[in-house]
Design an enzyme around this catalytic site. Structure first.
Site, PDB file in Angstrom:
ATOM      1  CD  GLU A  33      -6.895 -13.969 -12.287  1.00  0.00           C
ATOM      2  OE1 GLU A  33      -7.918 -14.192 -12.974  1.00  0.00           O
ATOM      3  OE2 GLU A  33      -6.567 -12.831 -11.926  1.00  0.00           O
TER       4      GLU A  33
ATOM      5  CE  LYS B 185     -13.383 -15.961 -15.407  1.00  0.00           C
ATOM      6  NZ  LYS B 185     -14.245 -15.097 -14.578  1.00  0.00           N
TER       7      LYS B 185
ATOM      8  N   GLY C   8     -10.039  -7.827 -10.850  1.00  0.00           N
ATOM      9  CA  GLY C   8     -10.384  -6.984 -12.002  1.00  0.00           C
ATOM     10  C   GLY C   8     -11.123  -7.766 -13.066  1.00  0.00           C
TER      11      GLY C   8
ATOM     12  CG  MET D  34     -10.545 -13.611 -18.075  1.00  0.00           C
ATOM     13  SD  MET D  34     -11.290 -15.186 -18.536  1.00  0.00           S
ATOM     14  CE  MET D  34     -12.221 -14.671 -19.981  1.00  0.00           C
TER      15      MET D  34
ATOM     16  CG  HIS E 293     -17.397  -6.168  -5.472  1.00  0.00           C
ATOM     17  ND1 HIS E 293     -17.846  -5.275  -6.429  1.00  0.00           N
ATOM     18  CD2 HIS E 293     -17.825  -7.387  -5.881  1.00  0.00           C
ATOM     19  CE1 HIS E 293     -18.514  -5.939  -7.360  1.00  0.00           C
ATOM     20  NE2 HIS E 293     -18.518  -7.211  -7.059  1.00  0.00           N
ATOM     21  N   GLY E 294     -14.612  -4.873  -6.954  1.00  0.00           N
ATOM     22  CA  GLY E 294     -14.103  -5.443  -8.205  1.00  0.00           C
ATOM     23  C   GLY E 294     -14.107  -4.356  -9.265  1.00  0.00           C
TER      24      GLY E 294
ATOM     25  CB  CYS F 132     -20.032 -13.702  -3.447  1.00  0.00           C
ATOM     26  SG  CYS F 132     -19.010 -14.074  -4.878  1.00  0.00           S
TER      27      CYS F 132
ATOM     28  CG  ASP G  96     -22.408 -16.334  -4.233  1.00  0.00           C
ATOM     29  OD1 ASP G  96     -22.519 -17.065  -3.223  1.00  0.00           O
ATOM     30  OD2 ASP G  96     -21.448 -16.386  -5.010  1.00  0.00           O
TER      31      ASP G  96
ATOM     32  CG  HIS H 288     -18.060 -17.824  -8.479  1.00  0.00           C
ATOM     33  ND1 HIS H 288     -19.304 -18.375  -8.578  1.00  0.00           N
ATOM     34  CD2 HIS H 288     -18.210 -16.687  -7.749  1.00  0.00           C
ATOM     35  CE1 HIS H 288     -20.174 -17.621  -7.925  1.00  0.00           C
ATOM     36  NE2 HIS H 288     -19.540 -16.581  -7.423  1.00  0.00           N
TER      37      HIS H 288
HETATM   38  P1  5GP Z   1     -18.890 -10.397  -8.630  1.00  0.00           P
HETATM   39  O1  5GP Z   1     -18.820 -11.292  -7.480  1.00  0.00           O
HETATM   40  O2  5GP Z   1     -19.593  -9.125  -8.360  1.00  0.00           O
HETATM   41  O3  5GP Z   1     -19.406 -11.038  -9.861  1.00  0.00           O
HETATM   42  O4  5GP Z   1     -17.395 -10.155  -9.064  1.00  0.00           O
HETATM   43  C1  5GP Z   1     -16.374  -9.528  -8.422  1.00  0.00           C
HETATM   44  C2  5GP Z   1     -15.421  -8.995  -9.443  1.00  0.00           C
HETATM   45  O5  5GP Z   1     -14.502 -10.010  -9.872  1.00  0.00           O
HETATM   46  C3  5GP Z   1     -16.027  -8.536 -10.751  1.00  0.00           C
HETATM   47  O6  5GP Z   1     -16.572  -7.258 -10.624  1.00  0.00           O
HETATM   48  C4  5GP Z   1     -14.827  -8.551 -11.684  1.00  0.00           C
HETATM   49  O7  5GP Z   1     -14.209  -7.283 -11.674  1.00  0.00           O
HETATM   50  C5  5GP Z   1     -13.885  -9.573 -11.079  1.00  0.00           C
HETATM   51  N1  5GP Z   1     -13.624 -10.753 -11.912  1.00  0.00           N
HETATM   52  C6  5GP Z   1     -14.531 -11.552 -12.527  1.00  0.00           C
HETATM   53  N2  5GP Z   1     -13.906 -12.571 -13.157  1.00  0.00           N
HETATM   54  C7  5GP Z   1     -12.565 -12.413 -12.929  1.00  0.00           C
HETATM   55  C8  5GP Z   1     -11.386 -13.171 -13.284  1.00  0.00           C
HETATM   56  O8  5GP Z   1     -11.435 -14.201 -13.948  1.00  0.00           O
HETATM   57  N3  5GP Z   1     -10.184 -12.708 -12.831  1.00  0.00           N
HETATM   58  C9  5GP Z   1     -10.074 -11.573 -12.069  1.00  0.00           C
HETATM   59  N4  5GP Z   1      -8.852 -11.194 -11.649  1.00  0.00           N
HETATM   60  N5  5GP Z   1     -11.164 -10.850 -11.733  1.00  0.00           N
HETATM   61  C10 5GP Z   1     -12.385 -11.260 -12.142  1.00  0.00           C
HETATM   62 MN    MN Z   2     -18.284 -12.096  -5.885  1.00  0.00          MN
HETATM   63 MN    MN Z   3     -20.565 -14.990  -6.328  1.00  0.00          MN
END
Ligand code: 5GP
Ligand code: MN
Ligand code: MN
Length: 481
Positions: free
Chosen positions: A207, A480, A379, A381, A404-405, A99, A96, A204
């Site tokens: 929020e 979501k 973080g 959801m 990144h998360g 992203c 992605d 994705h």
């Molecule tokens: P990635 O792009 O690597 O999948 O995700 C980035 C980060 O977004 C993930 O590591 C996770 O911590 C966070 N994340 C995933 N879903 C949600 C969500 O619904 N709400 C929030 N606040 N964070 C999320």
């Molecule tokens: Mn991402």
């Molecule tokens: Mn992505």
């Protein structure tokens, strides 16, 4: 993973370069002792060691505390290679492409939004397409799509879907230079054409959050953030378009490896010299996908504004809806960094890692020039997100990069298994978070337990000095795919 992790200090763990044949540099993982146990559960540290084998790598093969297993490179990985004689690797960017995360601030407080939250979420859900294979509401012709590839979010603003200040507060101003649409396959265009302006599925999300804790009031004020403020976070990327560009490049890279005589411990690290025909073609098409992703988040921003206007009966301007910042967390960038005491041009691969440029960096918008860039860290959801600020220390140690998360702790299938029979939307509602989703199965793969504890992750990067906590925002409502 049973390999050696030498403790450098409380937040740094070294994989020495003699661990494995072919390593050209050390690996370095940022984590607390407590997090290391989880990090050892998959083969991500081995991937850090593999990345250290890339031709032309400078500095260390780095990994952030949200590290977990990914295609070739770990997610949470950062690697810089010399432009002159180094390689570029699609696995160091991810499927992605671009992203990333955008945060919108408002002048609304929680007490004004709570009473209409349900309606607001439904209007957003109606106005912003989401779900697997979701298509945007606007159909773009091939010639318009070429403009998207070259001008990214700026093209969307020119079409009237946003404000010039939106792109000022976007990494690369939402239009990274170097795009070459001629290097993009017909198949990618076919897949991307109808997906511009859609969220996608899975991880994705969109929020609505409320600022709950302010860690650094001075920086928060300069960012325009305050306690009880309602903010919106958008997390999506380049959809099928970027995915196809990555897929297309992998075959090319496999033969480039043979052609240039590059051998590496994992075929998923497929790469080509940055200055080769193959390397350039990948980079130029990657930029097209990056710009597509910024255009995507821009179009969604426009629909967020329209949705708020509909629900509150006031203009987006009156509601104070402004882009705080927009960061890419899957990308390769051409940047200048200090390497062994000298300025050098490098390709910084950030795969599940965020740029975290510190104060006075010339590419930052005037607004943040004195403070450092906002860093947006989602973080999960059930937990919400953090905003951090970039630092000079990150410039010196990690090529201006941070986490990144939270990072996944369970695979999708494991999360699915553990949540069988549960009603996740209802569980979330009991915790005070309203959730709307296209698919119940997606929600089960995205349960909060599937992710690491984001507060531990940001604690590590804060204490290690790679970026500083500014605010924490708690979720009110989540969409979501
Ligand atoms: P990635 O792009 O690597 O999948 O995700 C980035 C980060 O977004 C993930 O590591 C996770 O911590 C966070 N994340 C995933 N879903 C949600 C969500 O619904 N709400 C929030 N606040 N964070 C999320
Ligand atoms: Mn991402
Ligand atoms: Mn992505």
């Amino acid at each position: 993973w049973k390999g050696p992790l030498r403790k450098v200090d409380e937040w740094r763990w070294l994989i020495p370069r003699d661990y494995k044949k072919g390593m050209r540099t050390d690996g370095l993982i940022y984590a607390s002792e407590r997090m290391i146990r989880d990090i050892r559960k998959d083969q991500a540290p081995e991937q850090v060691a593999n990345v250290a084998c890339l031709p032309g790598i400078v500095g260390k093969s780095l990994a952030m505390p949200d590290i977990h297993w990914g295609y070739g490179f770990p997610i949470g990985g950062v690697a810089a290679t010399r432009v002159e004689d180094g390689v570029i690797s699609p696995g160091g960017v991810g499927f992605d492409i671009n992203c990333g995360v955008r945060m919108l601030v408002t002048s609304l407080e929680e007490k004004e939004v709570r009473p209409v939250l349900d309606r607001l979420l439904r209007v957003l859900f109606r106005n912003i397409p989401s779900g697997v294979g979701s298509e945007g509401r606007i159909s773009f012709s091939v010639s318009e799509l070429r403009k998207v590839m070259e001008q990214g979010a700026q093209y969307i603003v020119k079409r009237g879907w946003g404000l010039p200040e939106d792109t000022e507060c976007t990494e690369e101003q939402g239009a990274m230079p170097g795009a070459n649409p001629d290097k993009v396959s017909q198949k990618a265009i076919e897949r991307g054409k109808d997906q511009l302006g859609s969220l996608g599925s899975g991880n994705h999300f969109l929020e609505i959050e409320v600022v709950e804790t302010v860690f650094r009031p001075d920086v928060a004020e300069m960012f325009g953030l305050f306690k009880s403020q309602v903010v919106v976070m958008i997390h999506t990327g380049s959809r099928g378009f970027g995915h196809q560009i990555c897929t297309d490049s992998l075959n090319v890279m496999q033969s480039a490896m043979r052609k240039y005589g590059i051998s590496l411990p994992d075929r998923q690290l497929a790469c080509a010299p940055f200055n080769s025909e193959e390397g350039k073609a990948y980079f130029e098409s990657m930029v097209c996908a990056a710009n597509f992703a910024w255009a995507n988040r821009q179009l969604i921003t426009h629909w967020v504004r329209e949705s708020f206007e509909e629900v509150f009966g006031k203009s987006a301007q009156e509601l104070g809806i402004r882009v705080l910042y927009d960061v890419a967390h899957n990308i390769a960038k051409l940047e200048e960094h200090e390497v062994e005491g000298e300025k050098a041009k490098v390709v910084v691969h950030r795969k599940g890692a965020t740029r975290a440029f510190g104060p006075e960096h010339p590419v930052l918008p005037q607004r943040y020039r004195n403070i450092g860039q906002p860093v947006l860290i989602p973080g999960d959801m059930g937990t919400g997100s953090f905003v951090l600020v970039g630092t000079e220390r990150a410039m010196q140690e990690t090529f201006g990069s941070t986490c990144h998360g939270a990072g996944r702790m369970m695979s999708r299938s494991e999360a699915d298994r553990r949540s069988r029979g549960r009603d996740i939307a209802q569980e979330m509602e009991a915790k005070g978070v309203l959730v709307l989703a296209e698919s119940k199965a997606t929600l089960r793969e995205e349960i909060p337990e599937a992710y690491k504890d984001v507060s531990q992750v940001v604690e590590v990067v804060d204490r290690a000095g790679l970026s500083r906590k500014v605010v924490y925002a708690r979720p009110l409502g989540v969409i979501k795919g």
